[in-house]
Design a protein around this motif. Structure first.
Motif, PDB file in Angstrom:
ATOM      1  N   VAL A  77      41.243  42.837  39.154  1.00  0.00           N
ATOM      2  CA  VAL A  77      41.802  44.287  39.567  1.00  0.00           C
ATOM      3  C   VAL A  77      41.672  45.234  38.319  1.00  0.00           C
ATOM      4  CG1 VAL A  77      44.140  45.312  40.098  1.00  0.00           C
ATOM      5  CG2 VAL A  77      43.558  43.235  40.866  1.00  0.00           C
ATOM      6  N   ARG A  78      41.185  46.579  38.772  1.00  0.00           N
ATOM      7  CA  ARG A  78      40.980  47.279  37.881  1.00  0.00           C
ATOM      8  C   ARG A  78      41.569  48.529  37.859  1.00  0.00           C
ATOM      9  NH1 ARG A  78      36.402  44.973  34.875  1.00  0.00           N
ATOM     10  NH2 ARG A  78      36.461  46.630  33.437  1.00  0.00           N
ATOM     11  N   GLU A  79      41.867  49.449  36.706  1.00  0.00           N
ATOM     12  CA  GLU A  79      42.697  50.645  36.672  1.00  0.00           C
ATOM     13  C   GLU A  79      41.480  51.425  35.954  1.00  0.00           C
ATOM     14  OE1 GLU A  79      46.559  50.921  35.454  1.00  0.00           O
ATOM     15  OE2 GLU A  79      47.294  50.060  37.266  1.00  0.00           O
ATOM     16  N   GLY A  80      40.850  52.145  36.509  1.00  0.00           N
ATOM     17  CA  GLY A  80      39.803  52.988  35.718  1.00  0.00           C
ATOM     18  C   GLY A  80      38.802  51.928  35.156  1.00  0.00           C
ATOM     19  N   SER A  81      38.326  51.895  33.944  1.00  0.00           N
ATOM     20  CA  SER A  81      37.686  50.875  33.539  1.00  0.00           C
ATOM     21  C   SER A  81      38.147  49.830  33.008  1.00  0.00           C
ATOM     22  CB  SER A  81      36.745  51.611  32.212  1.00  0.00           C
ATOM     23  OG  SER A  81      37.659  51.704  31.310  1.00  0.00           O
ATOM     24  N   ARG A  82      39.564  49.741  33.028  1.00  0.00           N
ATOM     25  CA  ARG A  82      40.467  48.744  32.221  1.00  0.00           C
ATOM     26  C   ARG A  82      40.689  47.587  33.308  1.00  0.00           C
ATOM     27  NH1 ARG A  82      46.437  49.359  30.878  1.00  0.00           N
ATOM     28  NH2 ARG A  82      47.071  47.697  29.705  1.00  0.00           N
ATOM     29  N   ARG A  83      40.589  46.375  32.999  1.00  0.00           N
ATOM     30  CA  ARG A  83      40.860  45.005  33.838  1.00  0.00           C
ATOM     31  C   ARG A  83      42.496  45.114  33.536  1.00  0.00           C
ATOM     32  NH1 ARG A  83      37.758  39.855  33.439  1.00  0.00           N
ATOM     33  NH2 ARG A  83      39.103  39.384  31.489  1.00  0.00           N
ATOM     34  N   VAL A  84      43.207  45.115  34.648  1.00  0.00           N
ATOM     35  CA  VAL A  84      44.857  44.891  34.596  1.00  0.00           C
ATOM     36  C   VAL A  84      45.043  43.558  35.016  1.00  0.00           C
ATOM     37  CG1 VAL A  84      45.062  47.570  34.342  1.00  0.00           C
ATOM     38  CG2 VAL A  84      44.922  46.187  36.589  1.00  0.00           C
ATOM     39  N   GLY A  85      44.401  42.861  35.788  1.00  0.00           N
ATOM     40  CA  GLY A  85      44.764  41.565  36.435  1.00  0.00           C
ATOM     41  C   GLY A  85      43.771  40.894  37.153  1.00  0.00           C
ATOM     42  N   PHE A  86      44.408  40.109  38.073  1.00  0.00           N
ATOM     43  CA  PHE A  86      43.366  39.411  38.889  1.00  0.00           C
ATOM     44  C   PHE A  86      44.292  38.992  40.451  1.00  0.00           C
ATOM     45  CE2 PHE A  86      41.830  37.936  34.989  1.00  0.00           C
ATOM     46  CZ  PHE A  86      40.375  37.987  35.589  1.00  0.00           C
ATOM     47  N   ASP A  87      43.539  39.211  41.589  1.00  0.00           N
ATOM     48  CA  ASP A  87      44.335  39.019  42.705  1.00  0.00           C
ATOM     49  C   ASP A  87      43.710  37.856  43.533  1.00  0.00           C
ATOM     50  OD1 ASP A  87      45.889  41.183  42.700  1.00  0.00           O
ATOM     51  OD2 ASP A  87      45.217  42.311  44.176  1.00  0.00           O
ATOM     52  N   VAL A  88      44.464  37.107  44.291  1.00  0.00           N
ATOM     53  CA  VAL A  88      43.701  36.032  45.128  1.00  0.00           C
ATOM     54  C   VAL A  88      43.511  36.756  46.372  1.00  0.00           C
ATOM     55  CG1 VAL A  88      46.006  34.975  45.515  1.00  0.00           C
ATOM     56  CG2 VAL A  88      44.082  33.762  45.921  1.00  0.00           C
ATOM     57  N   VAL A  89      42.288  36.500  46.976  1.00  0.00           N
ATOM     58  CA  VAL A  89      41.941  37.152  48.105  1.00  0.00           C
ATOM     59  C   VAL A  89      41.321  36.206  49.147  1.00  0.00           C
ATOM     60  CG1 VAL A  89      40.593  38.955  49.450  1.00  0.00           C
ATOM     61  CG2 VAL A  89      41.419  39.233  46.852  1.00  0.00           C
ATOM     62  N   THR A  90      41.984  36.007  50.317  1.00  0.00           N
ATOM     63  CA  THR A  90      41.256  35.066  51.164  1.00  0.00           C
ATOM     64  C   THR A  90      40.099  35.569  51.667  1.00  0.00           C
ATOM     65  OG1 THR A  90      42.463  35.722  53.317  1.00  0.00           O
ATOM     66  CG2 THR A  90      43.585  34.358  51.834  1.00  0.00           C
ATOM     67  N   VAL A  91      39.280  34.638  52.510  1.00  0.00           N
ATOM     68  CA  VAL A  91      38.031  34.828  53.231  1.00  0.00           C
ATOM     69  C   VAL A  91      38.274  35.812  54.220  1.00  0.00           C
ATOM     70  CG1 VAL A  91      36.125  33.981  54.491  1.00  0.00           C
ATOM     71  CG2 VAL A  91      36.918  32.582  52.443  1.00  0.00           C
ATOM     72  N   THR A  92      39.628  35.886  54.723  1.00  0.00           N
ATOM     73  CA  THR A  92      39.835  36.776  55.902  1.00  0.00           C
ATOM     74  C   THR A  92      40.324  38.364  55.289  1.00  0.00           C
ATOM     75  OG1 THR A  92      41.912  35.857  55.990  1.00  0.00           O
ATOM     76  CG2 THR A  92      40.276  35.002  57.445  1.00  0.00           C
ATOM     77  N   GLY A  93      40.624  38.220  54.096  1.00  0.00           N
ATOM     78  CA  GLY A  93      40.969  39.572  53.417  1.00  0.00           C
ATOM     79  C   GLY A  93      42.447  39.619  53.166  1.00  0.00           C
ATOM     80  N   GLU A  94      43.329  38.741  53.356  1.00  0.00           N
ATOM     81  CA  GLU A  94      44.572  38.517  52.644  1.00  0.00           C
ATOM     82  C   GLU A  94      44.614  38.438  51.299  1.00  0.00           C
ATOM     83  OE1 GLU A  94      48.698  35.773  53.203  1.00  0.00           O
ATOM     84  OE2 GLU A  94      47.034  35.264  54.522  1.00  0.00           O
ATOM     85  N   ARG A  95      45.587  39.456  50.638  1.00  0.00           N
ATOM     86  CA  ARG A  95      45.458  39.417  49.189  1.00  0.00           C
ATOM     87  C   ARG A  95      46.779  39.154  48.523  1.00  0.00           C
ATOM     88  NH1 ARG A  95      42.434  42.727  45.680  1.00  0.00           N
ATOM     89  NH2 ARG A  95      40.930  42.943  47.088  1.00  0.00           N
TER      90      ARG A  95
END
Length: 195
Positions: A41-59
């Motif tokens: 997960v980025r805000e501009g050029s800065r990485r602010v974290g990570f999300d878990v995303v399912t193959v079907t798109g749930e996040r």
């Protein structure tokens, strides 16, 4: 005979991208694919974290930089470096996927994506149990990613690495654009019913 395929390599080398391309190719050839990715997960050029995303798109949120994570309201805080792990959010998205993995309709084998088995995910004991159970089950082929060994060994990562039914590909900047075909043909071989 391999049953599962895992990719390893240094952080940021493109393991998740290779897994996503493999999934697209498998799905377009009619293979059932389930599971999840870990996405920056980025805000501009800065990485602010990570999300878990399912193959079907749930996040769901996996982690955020400590100053963006908010207070933990007295809960035990799990952190990896500057990232605070949101265990309830991760488990709410990832764990239900494991419950359905055994239900292959029509006996066709599926590919189950686990990207990744890493430090953040390993704070979850139910996740560790679910991964072990899925690797031991015969109903699916796991396509996953694990970190390269660095520092203190991670128990589950070493278990995966030492399994005889797991084929490990090391992704590098040099091979990340050419390794896909080898991975796909190995996954297709894993999907063949064992005779």
């Amino acid at each position: 005979m391999f049953k599962h395929v895992f990719l390893t390599g240094p952080p940021g080398v493109g393991k998740t991208t290779v897994v996503q391309k493999a999934c697209e190719a498998l799905m377009s050839s009619g293979v059932g694919v389930e599971g999840f990715y870990t996405e920056e997960v980025r805000e501009g050029s800065r990485r602010v974290g990570f999300d878990v995303v399912t193959v079907t798109g749930e996040r769901g949120q996996l982690s955020r930089i400590r100053d963006l994570a908010g207070s933990s309201h007295g809960r035990q805080e799990h952190a990896v470096g500057q990232y605070v792990v949101d265990l309830p959010s991760f488990e709410n998205v990832a764990l239900p996927l494991f419950r359905d993995v055994g239900s292959a309709e029509g006996g066709s084998r599926k590919v189950f994506v686990i990207d990744e088995i890493g430090k953040m995910e390993l704070f979850s004991q139910p996740f560790i149990r679910a991964v072990r159970h899925t690797l031991d089950s015969s109903s699916c082929t796991v396509l996953g990613t694990i970190p390269i060994p660095k520092g203190k060994p991670l128990g589950l990562v070493e278990e995966v690495r030492s399994r005889r039914d797991v084929k490990i590909f090391t992704v590098s900047k040099e091979n990340r654009n050419t390794i896909l075909q080898d991975i796909l043909s190995t996954v297709q071989t894993c999907l063949q019913p064992s005779t």
